[in-house]
Scaffold this motif. Sequence first.
Motif, PDB file in Angstrom:
ATOM      1  N   MET A   1      -7.145  -5.356  -8.962  1.00 52.94           N
ATOM      2  CA  MET A   1      -6.068  -6.133  -8.340  1.00 52.94           C
ATOM      3  C   MET A   1      -5.249  -6.880  -9.394  1.00 52.94           C
ATOM      4  O   MET A   1      -4.022  -6.933  -9.308  1.00 52.94           O
ATOM      5  CB  MET A   1      -6.671  -7.125  -7.328  1.00 52.94           C
ATOM      6  N   ILE A   2      -5.910  -7.457 -10.387  1.00 49.76           N
ATOM      7  CA  ILE A   2      -5.212  -8.206 -11.425  1.00 49.76           C
ATOM      8  C   ILE A   2      -4.274  -7.290 -12.203  1.00 49.76           C
ATOM      9  O   ILE A   2      -3.137  -7.662 -12.528  1.00 49.76           O
ATOM     10  CB  ILE A   2      -6.195  -8.908 -12.370  1.00 49.76           C
ATOM     11  N   ASP A   3      -4.719  -6.064 -12.495  1.00 47.54           N
ATOM     12  CA  ASP A   3      -3.856  -5.117 -13.207  1.00 47.54           C
ATOM     13  C   ASP A   3      -2.620  -4.777 -12.373  1.00 47.54           C
ATOM     14  O   ASP A   3      -1.517  -4.624 -12.923  1.00 47.54           O
ATOM     15  CB  ASP A   3      -4.625  -3.836 -13.537  1.00 47.54           C
ATOM     16  N   SER A  32       4.700   3.115 -11.489  1.00 45.25           N
ATOM     17  CA  SER A  32       5.176   3.303 -10.116  1.00 45.25           C
ATOM     18  C   SER A  32       4.005   3.411  -9.145  1.00 45.25           C
ATOM     19  O   SER A  32       4.045   2.872  -8.033  1.00 45.25           O
ATOM     20  CB  SER A  32       6.048   4.559 -10.026  1.00 45.25           C
ATOM     21  N   GLN A  33       2.951   4.098  -9.563  1.00 36.75           N
ATOM     22  CA  GLN A  33       1.780   4.270  -8.713  1.00 36.75           C
ATOM     23  C   GLN A  33       1.090   2.928  -8.473  1.00 36.75           C
ATOM     24  O   GLN A  33       0.607   2.663  -7.368  1.00 36.75           O
ATOM     25  CB  GLN A  33       0.801   5.259  -9.361  1.00 36.75           C
ATOM     26  N   GLN A  34       1.078   2.069  -9.495  1.00 37.76           N
ATOM     27  CA  GLN A  34       0.445   0.761  -9.322  1.00 37.76           C
ATOM     28  C   GLN A  34       1.238  -0.106  -8.348  1.00 37.76           C
ATOM     29  O   GLN A  34       0.650  -0.826  -7.530  1.00 37.76           O
ATOM     30  CB  GLN A  34       0.293   0.068 -10.677  1.00 37.76           C
ATOM     31  N   ILE A  35       2.567  -0.068  -8.447  1.00 39.34           N
ATOM     32  CA  ILE A  35       3.378  -0.830  -7.500  1.00 39.34           C
ATOM     33  C   ILE A  35       3.177  -0.300  -6.081  1.00 39.34           C
ATOM     34  O   ILE A  35       3.039  -1.071  -5.118  1.00 39.34           O
ATOM     35  CB  ILE A  35       4.872  -0.763  -7.890  1.00 39.34           C
ATOM     36  N   LYS A  36       3.137   1.028  -5.940  1.00 36.69           N
ATOM     37  CA  LYS A  36       2.909   1.625  -4.625  1.00 36.69           C
ATOM     38  C   LYS A  36       1.547   1.209  -4.080  1.00 36.69           C
ATOM     39  O   LYS A  36       1.413   0.885  -2.888  1.00 36.69           O
ATOM     40  CB  LYS A  36       3.000   3.146  -4.728  1.00 36.69           C
ATOM     41  N   ARG A  37       0.520   1.223  -4.947  1.00 36.75           N
ATOM     42  CA  ARG A  37      -0.825   0.839  -4.521  1.00 36.75           C
ATOM     43  C   ARG A  37      -0.866  -0.620  -4.067  1.00 36.75           C
ATOM     44  O   ARG A  37      -1.495  -0.941  -3.053  1.00 36.75           O
ATOM     45  CB  ARG A  37      -1.798   1.060  -5.689  1.00 36.75           C
ATOM     46  N   LEU A  41      -1.846  -2.092  -0.407  1.00 38.75           N
ATOM     47  CA  LEU A  41      -2.897  -3.087  -0.190  1.00 38.75           C
ATOM     48  C   LEU A  41      -2.386  -4.280   0.609  1.00 38.75           C
ATOM     49  O   LEU A  41      -3.088  -4.822   1.473  1.00 38.75           O
ATOM     50  CB  LEU A  41      -3.443  -3.574  -1.539  1.00 38.75           C
ATOM     51  N   LEU A  42      -1.151  -4.686   0.324  1.00 35.98           N
ATOM     52  CA  LEU A  42      -0.588  -5.862   0.983  1.00 35.98           C
ATOM     53  C   LEU A  42       0.174  -5.517   2.256  1.00 35.98           C
ATOM     54  O   LEU A  42       0.599  -6.416   2.988  1.00 35.98           O
ATOM     55  CB  LEU A  42       0.342  -6.595   0.012  1.00 35.98           C
TER      56      LEU A  42
END
Length: 279
Positions: A1-3, A32-37, A41-42
């Motif tokens: 989550m922190i990343d 982009s994948q991290q922003i999508k993830r 989650l939210l």
Amino acid sequence: MIDLLRTFLAVVDSGGVTPAAAGLNMSQAAASQQIKRLEELLDCRLFERVGRRLVLAPAGERLLAQAQRLVIQSEELLSSMRRPEFEGEVRFGVPYDIIGSFVPAILRRFARAQPRVRVSLVCEDSKVVRQQLRSGGVDLALTTETDCGRHGETLRTDRLVWVGVPGGDAHLKDPLPVSLGAPTCVFRPVAIEALGKARRDWRAVCEVSRLEPVHAAIEAGLAVAPLLRSSVPERFEILGRHARLPALPEFRINLYLPAGTGLAARDLAEHVRASFLSA
């Protein structure tokens, strides 16, 4: 989550996924994948596109402050766990005029990072603190001075200002009632010289360096006093040109750490530096 939150903040700062990915040393696809993830989650959309830039959506605006706080807390946790624990005592010299403004936050953070180190505060005027540093009476010191001595480093410059109580008339009296501090106070000769050049008669109301009686004289409307701008309590007023008081110079807040000082004192010095950088 922190990343994921770190990537989110990088995109906010840079205005796009591509520059954020470059700053994080990852591919654009990974960012982009991290922003999508994170959005999954939210269960909300965090960004909207305006031209070539990404701007925060309402949900992103709500997340921003919390994300910043969580990332900072994460970094502090990692830093405290990786930092070796020290034992013993550190004698920290600080003048009266800045101890209330900066030192409590420094000591709180240091106590969390080094719970087995005892910090002994030595509160004196800057001249006395420097003398104790030379004699070994303190391990490190903060001072307020017009310049910076050998082996010192300036952490901040701050203007010396005249201070009174809101609605007070002490600045209109002749001779001017002034709280000047003890003979060893570094503000005293500077204020006296400025008043002399302005040909303003004055009389001393309080001649001690401890801030409690100085503040009491100001609050009672009995005197004005020269204080660093950053140390002026909210209940007081900085007197401007309307008060017809002479301008005062800038002072430096300096850190002194003698060569060969122990590891615990050097670690405290790092906390001092970090506090001034973030303030």
